[in-house]
Design a protein around this motif. Structure first.
Motif, mmCIF file in Angstrom:
data_model
loop_
_atom_site.group_PDB
_atom_site.id
_atom_site.type_symbol
_atom_site.label_atom_id
_atom_site.label_comp_id
_atom_site.label_asym_id
_atom_site.label_seq_id
_atom_site.Cartn_x
_atom_site.Cartn_y
_atom_site.Cartn_z
ATOM 1 N N ASP A 5 0.843 -1.189 0.000
ATOM 2 C CA ASP A 5 0.000 0.000 0.000
ATOM 3 C C ASP A 5 0.882 1.244 0.000
ATOM 4 N N ASN A 6 0.263 2.402 -0.213
ATOM 5 C CA ASN A 6 1.091 3.596 -0.275
ATOM 6 C C ASN A 6 1.591 4.030 1.101
ATOM 7 N N ASP A 7 1.124 3.369 2.166
ATOM 8 C CA ASP A 7 1.688 3.639 3.501
ATOM 9 C C ASP A 7 2.791 2.641 3.848
ATOM 10 N N GLY A 8 3.118 1.769 2.884
ATOM 11 C CA GLY A 8 4.191 0.814 3.093
ATOM 12 C C GLY A 8 3.759 -0.536 3.632
ATOM 13 N N SER A 9 2.475 -0.705 3.936
ATOM 14 C CA SER A 9 1.978 -1.991 4.413
ATOM 15 C C SER A 9 2.127 -3.035 3.315
ATOM 16 N N THR A 10 2.548 -4.226 3.686
ATOM 17 C CA THR A 10 2.787 -5.279 2.701
ATOM 18 C C THR A 10 1.932 -6.512 2.988
ATOM 19 N N ARG A 11 1.646 -7.251 1.937
ATOM 20 C CA ARG A 11 0.898 -8.500 2.039
ATOM 21 C C ARG A 11 1.507 -9.500 1.062
ATOM 22 N N TYR A 12 1.432 -10.781 1.446
ATOM 23 C CA TYR A 12 2.046 -11.823 0.640
ATOM 24 C C TYR A 12 1.133 -13.033 0.511
ATOM 25 N N ALA A 13 1.284 -13.712 -0.600
ATOM 26 C CA ALA A 13 0.648 -15.008 -0.737
ATOM 27 C C ALA A 13 1.338 -15.970 0.226
ATOM 28 N N ASP A 14 0.574 -16.921 0.762
ATOM 29 C CA ASP A 14 1.151 -17.880 1.708
ATOM 30 C C ASP A 14 2.322 -18.642 1.086
ATOM 31 N N SER A 15 2.241 -18.888 -0.205
ATOM 32 C CA SER A 15 3.257 -19.688 -0.883
ATOM 33 C C SER A 15 4.614 -19.008 -0.966
ATOM 34 N N VAL A 16 4.657 -17.695 -0.748
ATOM 35 C CA VAL A 16 5.934 -16.979 -0.876
ATOM 36 C C VAL A 16 6.373 -16.306 0.425
ATOM 37 N N LYS A 17 5.544 -16.380 1.445
ATOM 38 C CA LYS A 17 5.909 -15.740 2.714
ATOM 39 C C LYS A 17 7.224 -16.292 3.242
ATOM 40 N N GLY A 18 8.081 -15.383 3.671
ATOM 41 C CA GLY A 18 9.375 -15.783 4.198
ATOM 42 C C GLY A 18 10.435 -15.954 3.137
ATOM 43 N N ARG A 19 10.036 -15.962 1.868
ATOM 44 C CA ARG A 19 10.993 -16.124 0.770
ATOM 45 C C ARG A 19 11.063 -14.880 -0.116
ATOM 46 N N PHE A 20 9.942 -14.213 -0.323
ATOM 47 C CA PHE A 20 9.869 -13.043 -1.191
ATOM 48 C C PHE A 20 9.666 -11.793 -0.351
ATOM 49 N N THR A 21 10.205 -10.684 -0.846
ATOM 50 C CA THR A 21 10.031 -9.394 -0.190
ATOM 51 C C THR A 21 9.685 -8.331 -1.223
ATOM 52 N N ILE A 22 8.569 -7.656 -1.012
ATOM 53 C CA ILE A 22 8.175 -6.554 -1.886
ATOM 54 C C ILE A 22 8.644 -5.246 -1.247
ATOM 55 N N SER A 23 9.158 -4.358 -2.061
ATOM 56 C CA SER A 23 9.615 -3.072 -1.551
ATOM 57 C C SER A 23 9.531 -2.041 -2.664
ATOM 58 N N GLN A 24 9.722 -0.787 -2.303
ATOM 59 C CA GLN A 24 9.649 0.264 -3.316
ATOM 60 C C GLN A 24 10.610 1.381 -2.977
ATOM 61 N N ASP A 25 11.057 2.049 -4.018
ATOM 62 C CA ASP A 25 11.903 3.225 -3.884
ATOM 63 C C ASP A 25 11.141 4.378 -4.537
ATOM 64 N N ASN A 26 10.501 5.185 -3.714
ATOM 65 C CA ASN A 26 9.685 6.271 -4.248
ATOM 66 C C ASN A 26 10.515 7.282 -5.038
ATOM 67 N N ALA A 27 11.754 7.477 -4.629
ATOM 68 C CA ALA A 27 12.613 8.433 -5.330
ATOM 69 C C ALA A 27 12.915 7.972 -6.758
ATOM 70 N N LYS A 28 12.934 6.656 -6.960
ATOM 71 C CA LYS A 28 13.228 6.100 -8.280
ATOM 72 C C LYS A 28 11.975 5.627 -9.002
ATOM 73 N N ASN A 29 10.808 5.812 -8.365
ATOM 74 C CA ASN A 29 9.552 5.337 -8.962
ATOM 75 C C ASN A 29 9.653 3.866 -9.365
ATOM 76 N N THR A 30 10.208 3.067 -8.481
ATOM 77 C CA THR A 30 10.461 1.669 -8.814
ATOM 78 C C THR A 30 9.972 0.743 -7.714
ATOM 79 N N LEU A 31 9.323 -0.327 -8.139
ATOM 80 C CA LEU A 31 8.858 -1.387 -7.256
ATOM 81 C C LEU A 31 9.791 -2.578 -7.427
ATOM 82 N N TYR A 32 10.052 -3.282 -6.349
ATOM 83 C CA TYR A 32 10.940 -4.437 -6.394
ATOM 84 C C TYR A 32 10.261 -5.679 -5.827
#
Length: 126
Positions: A52-79
């Protein structure tokens, strides 16, 4: 015009890592919620993670603990950092965005994102 361009996909052995990127343009990045989805051959598209735009994250159960979503607002990039990859992670991965503060809360995986990228292929060999 909103544009989302994914990169970083490729082929990797099981247990390996990849980092996907999604470069966004055409809108005020920080006002959107973002997500990653994937679709394997013969299967329906499924949600992987959302932020979310407040930084809250959610994951599918199948990827929890293995995948990490993040963003760099200065670079307009999602990872999407993907570790301990498994063969079942093989799919086309898509970046999604919507002008909403939150991507549907607990129902994020069925949230009707308004904008989508073209996808980047991830292949994990066992």
């Amino acid at each position: 015009q909103v544009q989302l361009v994914e990169s970083g996909g490729g082929s990797v052995q099981a247990g390996g890592s990849l980092r996907l990127s999604c470069a966004a343009s055409g809108y005020t990045y920080s006002s959107y919620c973002m997500g990653w989805f994937r679709q394997a051959p013969g299967k329906e598209r499924e949600g992987v993670a959302a932020i979310d735009n407040d930084g809250s994250t959610r994951y599918a159960d199948s990827v929890k603990g293995r995948f990490t979503i993040s963003q760099d607002n200065a670079k307009n990039t999602l990872y999407l950092q993907m570790n301990s990859l498994k063969s079942e992670d093989t799919a086309m991965y898509y970046c999604a965005a919507d002008l909403a503060p939150a991507c549907g809360g607990s129902q994020w995986y069925i949230f009707p994102f308004g904008y989508w990228g073209q996808g980047t292929q991830v292949t994990v060999s066992s």
